[in-house]
Design a protein around this motif. Structure first.
Motif, PDB file in Angstrom:
ATOM      1  N   GLY A 162      50.385  48.172  35.394  1.00 46.03           N
ATOM      2  CA  GLY A 162      49.074  47.616  35.748  1.00 46.03           C
ATOM      3  C   GLY A 162      47.952  48.624  35.565  1.00 46.03           C
ATOM      4  O   GLY A 162      46.923  48.322  34.939  1.00 46.03           O
ATOM      5  N   ASN A 163      48.144  49.837  36.080  1.00 46.86           N
ATOM      6  CA  ASN A 163      47.104  50.855  35.937  1.00 46.86           C
ATOM      7  C   ASN A 163      47.028  51.405  34.524  1.00 46.86           C
ATOM      8  O   ASN A 163      45.961  51.824  34.070  1.00 46.86           O
TER       9      ASN A 163
ATOM     10  N   TRP B 154      44.813  48.593  33.134  1.00 45.90           N
ATOM     11  CA  TRP B 154      43.532  48.421  33.837  1.00 45.90           C
ATOM     12  C   TRP B 154      42.647  49.656  33.663  1.00 45.90           C
ATOM     13  O   TRP B 154      41.459  49.548  33.351  1.00 45.90           O
TER      14      TRP B 154
ATOM     15  N   ILE C 256      45.856  40.806  35.968  1.00 45.72           N
ATOM     16  CA  ILE C 256      44.698  41.581  36.395  1.00 45.72           C
ATOM     17  C   ILE C 256      43.460  40.692  36.322  1.00 45.72           C
ATOM     18  O   ILE C 256      43.165  40.098  35.286  1.00 45.72           O
TER      19      ILE C 256
ATOM     20  N   THR D 104      45.131  37.130  44.814  1.00 46.38           N
ATOM     21  CA  THR D 104      44.692  38.489  45.131  1.00 46.38           C
ATOM     22  C   THR D 104      43.452  38.483  46.025  1.00 46.38           C
ATOM     23  O   THR D 104      42.763  37.474  46.168  1.00 46.38           O
TER      24      THR D 104
ATOM     25  N   VAL E 156      43.248  42.114  41.784  1.00 46.28           N
ATOM     26  CA  VAL E 156      44.385  42.980  41.470  1.00 46.28           C
ATOM     27  C   VAL E 156      45.402  43.011  42.612  1.00 46.28           C
ATOM     28  O   VAL E 156      46.589  42.757  42.409  1.00 46.28           O
ATOM     29  N   HIS E 157      44.937  43.332  43.818  1.00 46.68           N
ATOM     30  CA  HIS E 157      45.845  43.541  44.949  1.00 46.68           C
ATOM     31  C   HIS E 157      46.104  42.218  45.668  1.00 46.68           C
ATOM     32  O   HIS E 157      45.209  41.386  45.813  1.00 46.68           O
TER      33      HIS E 157
END
Length: 247
Positions: free
Chosen positions: A121-122, A125, A160, A212, A216-217
């Motif tokens: 993901g990171n 992103w 995302i 989310t 994202v979270h």
């Protein structure tokens, strides 16, 4: 994985292997059935086994919030007679490069029986890890874990910003497809959490399909979706999961 065997070559190889959703599902079933038969139960986790959860902020929050997805996983396993010993290994902001750098210290040195890996993901992103480096990082993480006799569960990365046609998710398709390919090639258990989330987002059934808090979270709904997907990958049935988690 650079030079002649770069990412384009690997994508061609994946296509040649007909890496369809059906073939991935069949591989996951085969892997789970093998472990279940070996262990004499449908759930592929033995009570008391040590489980490391390697990831970034979604993983970190999954264990730090009472309704986090990993807290739900722990409770569901316990409710079904397969309580495990968790090892928190989620660090906010981490990419696959960061996770590889701390793998020995945070996972292998603690001698878990299992590790779940949520990475990518990171990388997408934040844009810090190109696809070829991501493939190399993830392959090395899996190889090192398996060399240490650790069972590996690969989690595909959740969407995302919840815009499936946006630039992040368009790019994420390749990263997640590689994870499916890697799970097949390395005989890992696959938890296709991206596939589960995409199905919900495409349904567009109203506010309940928002997963989310910030794009994202996970919110509580997203945590339930992630927990359910991981539990299914570990061999729990819908009835067993429903003891702990409502849809």
């Amino acid at each position: 994985m650079s030079g002649k065997f770069g990412w384009l070559a690997l994508l061609t190889a994946m296509g040649a292997l007909t890496l369809s959703s059906a073939s991935i599902a069949a591989n996951a079933i085969h892997k789970n059935t093998f472990l279940a038969n070996e262990r004499g139960q449908g759930i592929i986790v033995k009570p008391g086994e040590k489980f490391a959860f390697l990831g970034a902020s979604i993983t970190e929050q999954g264990m730090s919030h009472p309704t986090g997805y990993l807290e739900l996983v722990l409770k569901a396993l316990s409710d079904n007679g397969a309580a495990i010993v968790p090892i928190a290994a989620g660090v906010s902001g981490n990419s696959s490069h960061d996770m590889l750098a701390r793998l020995d210290r945070d996972v292998i040195a603690k001698k878990p029986d299992w590790v779940t890996i949520d990475a990518g993901g990171n990388d997408v992103w934040h844009g810090d890890v190109p696809f070829d480096e991501y493939m190399a990082n993830m392959t090395t993480i899996v190889d090192k874990a398996q060399a240490a006799k650790i069972h590996v569960v690969l989690q595909t990365c959740t969407p995302i910003m919840e815009d499936l046609n946006g630039p992040f998710n368009t790019k994420m398709v390749y990263y997640n497809q590689f994870l499916r390919y890697l799970a097949q090639q390395k005989h890992c258990v696959l938890a296709d959490l991206n596939g589960d989330a995409v199905t919900i987002l495409k349904a567009k059934t109203g506010p309940d399909n928002i997963l989310t808090t910030d794009g994202v979270h996970m919110n509580e709904r997203g945590d339930r979706v992630m927990a359910t997907g991981l539990l299914k990958a570990l061999g729990l049935t819908e009835t067993q999961i429903a003891k702990t988690i409502t849809p």
